[in-house]
Design a protein around this motif. Structure first.
Motif, short mmCIF file in Angstrom:
data_model
loop_
_atom_site.label_atom_id
_atom_site.label_comp_id
_atom_site.label_asym_id
_atom_site.label_seq_id
_atom_site.Cartn_x
_atom_site.Cartn_y
_atom_site.Cartn_z
N TRP A 426 0.86 -1.18 0.00
CA TRP A 426 0.00 0.00 0.00
C TRP A 426 0.89 1.23 0.00
O TRP A 426 1.68 1.45 0.92
CB TRP A 426 -0.90 -0.02 1.23
CG TRP A 426 -1.82 1.17 1.35
CD1 TRP A 426 -2.30 1.95 0.35
CD2 TRP A 426 -2.40 1.69 2.56
NE1 TRP A 426 -3.12 2.93 0.83
CE2 TRP A 426 -3.20 2.80 2.20
CE3 TRP A 426 -2.30 1.33 3.90
CZ2 TRP A 426 -3.91 3.54 3.15
CZ3 TRP A 426 -3.00 2.07 4.85
CH2 TRP A 426 -3.80 3.16 4.46
N LYS A 427 0.77 2.05 -1.05
CA LYS A 427 1.63 3.21 -1.20
C LYS A 427 0.80 4.48 -1.00
O LYS A 427 -0.22 4.67 -1.65
CB LYS A 427 2.27 3.23 -2.59
CG LYS A 427 3.11 1.99 -2.89
CD LYS A 427 3.60 1.97 -4.32
CE LYS A 427 4.40 0.71 -4.63
NZ LYS A 427 4.83 0.64 -6.04
N ARG A 428 1.27 5.36 -0.09
CA ARG A 428 0.63 6.65 0.10
C ARG A 428 1.68 7.65 0.55
O ARG A 428 2.35 7.45 1.55
CB ARG A 428 -0.52 6.59 1.09
CG ARG A 428 -0.14 6.25 2.53
CD ARG A 428 -0.44 4.81 2.83
NE ARG A 428 -0.26 4.52 4.25
CZ ARG A 428 0.39 3.48 4.70
NH1 ARG A 428 0.95 2.63 3.86
NH2 ARG A 428 0.50 3.27 6.00
N GLU A 429 1.82 8.69 -0.28
CA GLU A 429 2.81 9.75 -0.06
C GLU A 429 4.18 9.13 0.20
O GLU A 429 4.70 8.41 -0.62
CB GLU A 429 2.33 10.65 1.09
CG GLU A 429 1.04 11.38 0.76
CD GLU A 429 0.59 12.28 1.89
OE1 GLU A 429 1.25 12.31 2.95
OE2 GLU A 429 -0.44 12.96 1.69
N SER A 478 -9.24 -2.49 -9.90
CA SER A 478 -9.37 -1.06 -9.61
C SER A 478 -8.78 -0.73 -8.24
O SER A 478 -8.10 0.29 -8.06
CB SER A 478 -10.85 -0.67 -9.66
OG SER A 478 -11.03 0.66 -9.25
N LEU A 479 -9.02 -1.60 -7.27
CA LEU A 479 -8.50 -1.37 -5.93
C LEU A 479 -6.98 -1.40 -5.92
O LEU A 479 -6.33 -0.54 -5.31
CB LEU A 479 -9.05 -2.44 -4.98
CG LEU A 479 -8.60 -2.35 -3.53
CD1 LEU A 479 -9.33 -1.21 -2.83
CD2 LEU A 479 -8.84 -3.66 -2.80
N LEU A 480 -6.38 -2.37 -6.60
CA LEU A 480 -4.92 -2.48 -6.64
C LEU A 480 -4.29 -1.30 -7.37
O LEU A 480 -3.22 -0.81 -7.00
CB LEU A 480 -4.52 -3.80 -7.30
CG LEU A 480 -4.88 -5.08 -6.56
CD1 LEU A 480 -4.48 -6.30 -7.35
CD2 LEU A 480 -4.24 -5.12 -5.18
N THR A 481 -4.94 -0.83 -8.41
CA THR A 481 -4.44 0.34 -9.13
C THR A 481 -4.47 1.58 -8.24
O THR A 481 -3.52 2.37 -8.20
CB THR A 481 -5.27 0.58 -10.40
OG1 THR A 481 -5.17 -0.57 -11.24
CG2 THR A 481 -4.77 1.81 -11.14
N LEU A 543 -12.39 1.99 -1.90
CA LEU A 543 -11.81 2.24 -0.59
C LEU A 543 -10.58 3.13 -0.67
O LEU A 543 -9.89 3.16 -1.69
CB LEU A 543 -11.41 0.90 0.07
CG LEU A 543 -12.52 -0.14 0.23
CD1 LEU A 543 -11.93 -1.45 0.71
CD2 LEU A 543 -13.59 0.35 1.18
N GLU A 544 -10.31 3.82 0.43
CA GLU A 544 -9.11 4.63 0.54
C GLU A 544 -8.03 3.92 1.36
O GLU A 544 -6.98 4.48 1.64
CB GLU A 544 -9.44 5.98 1.20
CG GLU A 544 -10.48 6.80 0.46
CD GLU A 544 -9.99 7.22 -0.93
OE1 GLU A 544 -8.76 7.42 -1.09
OE2 GLU A 544 -10.84 7.34 -1.83
N HIS A 545 -8.29 2.69 1.75
CA HIS A 545 -7.37 1.92 2.58
C HIS A 545 -7.49 0.44 2.20
O HIS A 545 -8.43 0.06 1.47
CB HIS A 545 -7.72 2.12 4.06
CG HIS A 545 -9.17 1.84 4.38
ND1 HIS A 545 -9.71 0.58 4.43
CD2 HIS A 545 -10.21 2.69 4.61
CE1 HIS A 545 -10.99 0.64 4.70
NE2 HIS A 545 -11.33 1.92 4.81
#
Length: 820
Positions: A426-429, A478-481, A543-545
């Motif tokens: 999971w990549k975020r910032e 879509s979720l993985l992208t 989802l955002e997570h």
């Protein structure tokens, strides 16, 4: 010397009410097979496990932190021992400082006092309860052993100082009877605990006991909660004084309506300690759960008490007394509220919650379900409601197979717990963390092997005679992208999602429905009837997570597109060619008739036929072995298929230049090892080189001879234990060498370099393991290096290694190799 960094640790929790505890420091410890897992549920980066503490030789049943002891953990196991773990203040790392072996059978529960105390208590299946004390050096010594009479096995313990007494304690014991025994230690009469009262009223085994003080006043009464398989929670009051406490509101005769023909006894059990009079009386009956209740935990909120209960009815409930009537009522309920619970072995049901825990602040609760996953809820003060957050998950049985996607974007794992799971980053910032992103397959058979057929397709084999092929649905893509940054190309042929029919084993492709759309089954008994709980709405995976356990177990299934038949027994291994055109499979066998290798084409999904195809003719399977084939591996260019088996031999099949679906045996070694061969792997080099691993504690490197006709032994690696897994990096590393990972039956992993240019020189790589790294507690089942791009050959200086083990743990390590 090479540095090894932990990327990902995952392991499912053991299903036992006593198997977890949450320390005031914010660290949660729980039993995971033979290990004690450490997790920080409220950590900022939401990563998975911090560490797996190894030492026990069987399943961990009980875990407790000693209060105000700088994080000392006591764990109890089926191996009949207790272990004391101490944390190094400077590094924060845990080590086992003592093993206690006084019990004669499985340790089921451990209790500590909620107040500052150096005493802890253990209960075991030898029908004894033992009291221990820690000295100033945190060394435990046995102070007393209680043989329970009438004999029963303790499943729950609770320990607390007696309110109003200076140095006396009360111990509650319950288990495989419907009674609770109260033992009291009177400091004026000596250090021993003595039986003072037997509380009756429950009608089933009692699974949880928990003491708390009614208020912060030192002399306030003690309240004991008991949770039972009779679906009820009972509260008991321990009062100091000759006069009995006022009758509890829940003793109102009107409650008889809930329990026809039964009366609520309020008999007082009197005893003395330090010259003071005490009484134990029934206080309240809590009604609301529909199934066994496994755990209860107290929390004080100001001058009010709250009780958290976890039940097999798939719910987590928070209770508190009503301000006006004093009757205990449910103020919040989390989990599975719907009556549509589905099958416990398929989608739709968590199979019950085994334990629930408060965070130290009380603003977060977690619970453990049947799938080994932790669910988490945070309290939103502004809206006064509980909002589910990101928990952790993991396999609960031996991981039997792992496979990276062809591009290395995600890792698939399959297990004897009958699930296939997809793990990705999971990549975020500037943050990243690994999580289970999908659960493509939930099966009715133990799963044995898996391989990837591309970025959006895989094949798996189980304890059934066929293989199943799965395609990625649009919702998961879509979720993985969105969360992982995958460059997935959406295809119109992709179904929206998948679900599983009520009585079926095959995931069916379905289209997502609008949020307000209702699905009605005309015939609920139909085999293909849809479980309403598994219907996927269009907004479900937006989802955002990472997906929560609800989503994973119901809405991330991959539709099954093909079944491959032909074998007569359980599938033992499979391999997909690198170009994705062929699948090679084998099954368990005790004779040459079944120890065959079958090839399936992925275009037609039929068993490969001769070239040119002949009428009414099916190509015979490949034969070479007389016992079970344990591993199949295609060479990097797919021109060779290597097989190894329990008959101690390896065999090599070469691809026809005219018919790419035809392989013929070109070489074999009936005495490749002196004992069964368990794994094999090809080097990524142009030279034809492969390794075999055997129970004879050897890894053998085989290379093509100078004539280019046959393969001969070029090098050998001797290990201390049977070798169960091997794998080569997919490219030649920056130092011009090939790296080989070797795993053994005791869980050890080593990495070697193979220098083909220097006469097959083999050297062990000195790895600097992270301090939190313990080797797996059981055999390594499979090793898999993350695929690298062929263009990185000779330039890559880093690699990622995935390790699967029989202890249910999955590990990914990042290795940085020296530049020289």
């Amino acid at each position: 010397m090479s540095q090894l960094v932990t990327e990902y640790l995952a392991a499912g929790a053991n299903r036992h009410p006593s198997a977890a505890d949450w320390d005031i420091s914010g660290l949660l410890a729980f039993g995971a097979d033979r290990s004690v897992a450490l997790w920080q549920p409220q950590g900022e980066n939401l990563q998975g496990l911090l560490a797996l503490l190894s030492g026990h030789t069987d399943t961990v049943n009980a875990v407790k932190f000693i209060p105000e002891s700088s994080g000392i953990i006591v764990s109890g196991s089926v191996d009949k021992t207790l272990r004391v773990w101490n944390r190094d203040p400077s590094s924060g790392l845990y080590t086992c400082i003592q093993t206690l072996s006084d019990h004669q059978s499985s340790v089921n529960c451990v209790a500590v006092s909620s107040h500052s105390s150096r005493i802890f208590v253990s209960g075991a299946a030898d029908a004894t309860v033992k009291i221990w004390a820690l000295d100033d050096q945190n060394v435990a010594s046995l102070k007393q052993s209680i043989s329970i009479a009438p004999r029963f096995f303790p499943l729950a313990l609770a320990l607390s100082p007696l309110a109003g007494a200076l140095e006396s304690y009360v111990l509650a014991i319950a288990g495989t009877k419907d009674i609770i025994q109260l033992y009291v230690q009177d400091s004026q009469q000596g250090p021993d605990f003595k039986l003072q009262a037997t509380l009756s009223g429950h009608e089933g085994w009692i699974r949880s006991l928990e003491f708390t003080q009614e208020s912060f006043t030192p002399t306030s009464d003690l309240i004991l909660s008991s949770a039972s398989q009779d679906k009820y929670i009972r509260l008991w009051r321990i009062h100091q004084g000759k006069e009995l406490p006022a009758a509890a509101a829940s003793a109102d005769p009107s409650l008889g309506a809930f329990m026809p023909g039964k009366s609520l006894s309020n008999r007082a059990h009197r005893f003395k300690a330090e010259g003071l009079d005490f009484s134990a009386t029934f206080e309240a009956l809590l009604l609301g759960h529909d199934d066994w209740i496994y755990s209860t935990k107290w929390r004080a909120v100001g001058n009010k008490l709250q009780l958290l209960s976890a039940s097999a009815d798939n719910s987590l409930a928070i209770w508190e007394p009503d301000e006006t009537s004093g009757v205990w009522v449910t103020i919040a309920r989390m989990g599975e509220i719907s009556a549509e619970k589905g099958s416990t072995t398929a989608t739709g049901s968590t199979g019950g919650f085994w334990t629930g825990l408060w965070s130290p602040s009380g603003e977060t609760v977690v619970c453990l379900g049947r799938t080994g996953s932790w669910r988490l809820w945070d309290h939103d003060l502004s809206e006064d409601r509980w909002i589910q957050g990101v928990g952790i998950s993991g396999h609960t049985q031996s991981i039997t197979g792992i496979a990276w996607s062809k591009e290395g974007e995600y890792l698939l794992s399959t297990s004897s717990d009958q699930t296939t799971r997809l793990h990705a980053k999971w990549k975020r910032e500037d943050l990243f963390s690994w999580h289970e992103m999908a659960r493509p397959q939930i099966h009715g058979y133990d799963l044995n092997c898996i391989d990837s057929l591309g970025s959006s397709q895989f094949v798996s084999g189980a304890d059934e005679k066929l293989l199943r092929v799965f395609n990625e649905p649009r919702a998961v893509a879509s979720l993985l992208t969105k969360l992982c940054g995958f460059s997935t190309s959406y295809q119109e042929s992709m179904p929206d999602a998948a679900n599983m029919p009520v009585l079926g084993l095959s995931n069916k492709a379905i289209e997502a429905v609008d949020d307000g759309q209702e699905i009605v089954n005309p015939n609920r008994q139909d085999r293909d009837a849809i479980d309403p709980a598994s219907i996927v709405h269009k907004s479900t995976l937006n989802l955002e997570h990472p997906p929560l356990e609800d989503h994973l177990s119901r809405h991330t299934l991959w539709p099954e597109t093909e079944k491959l038949y032909g074998h007569g027994y359980e599938i033992s291994c499979l391999a997909a060619s690198h170009d994705g055109s062929l699948i090679a499979t084998a099954c368990k066998a005790t004779s040459i008739d079944h120890a065959v290798i079958r090839l399936f084409e992925t275009k037609t999904w039929h068993e490969a036929s001769p070239f040119p195809p002949l009428p009414q003719c099916v190509k015979p399977p490949l034969t070479a072995h007389s016992l079970t084939v344990t591993r199949l591996r295609f060479s990097p260019d797919d021109n060779y298929l290597l097989s190894v088996g329990r008959d101690r031999q390896w065999a090599l099949f070469s691809r026809s230049t005219q018919d790419l679906n035809t392989y013929t045996q070109t070489s074999s070694n009936p005495k490749g090892h002196s004992r069964m061969i368990l794994d094999a792997a090809w080097t990524p080099t142009i030279e034809r080189i492969f390794a075999t691993a055997g129970r004879d504690k050897e890894v053998k490197i085989w290379g093509m001879d100078d004539e280019g006709v046959d393969f001969s032994l070029r090098a050998s690696i001797k290990e201390e234990n049977a070798v169960t897994a091997v794998d080569f990096t997919t490219v030649v590393m920056g130092d011009g060498k090939v790296y080989l990972a070797v795993g053994t039956e005791v869980g050890r992993v080593r990495v070697y370099t193979l220098d083909v240019k220097k006469n097959f020189e083999v050297k062990e790589v000195e790895l600097i393991f992270p301090s939190t790294y313990p080797f797996p507690e059981k055999a390594i089942t499979q090793l898999a290096w993350k695929p690298e791009s062929p263009s990185s050959t000779g330039t890559s200086k880093t690699a990622e290694l995935a390790i699967a083990s029989e202890d249910s743990s999955l590990r990914i390590y990042y290795i940085a190799y020296p530049s020289s």
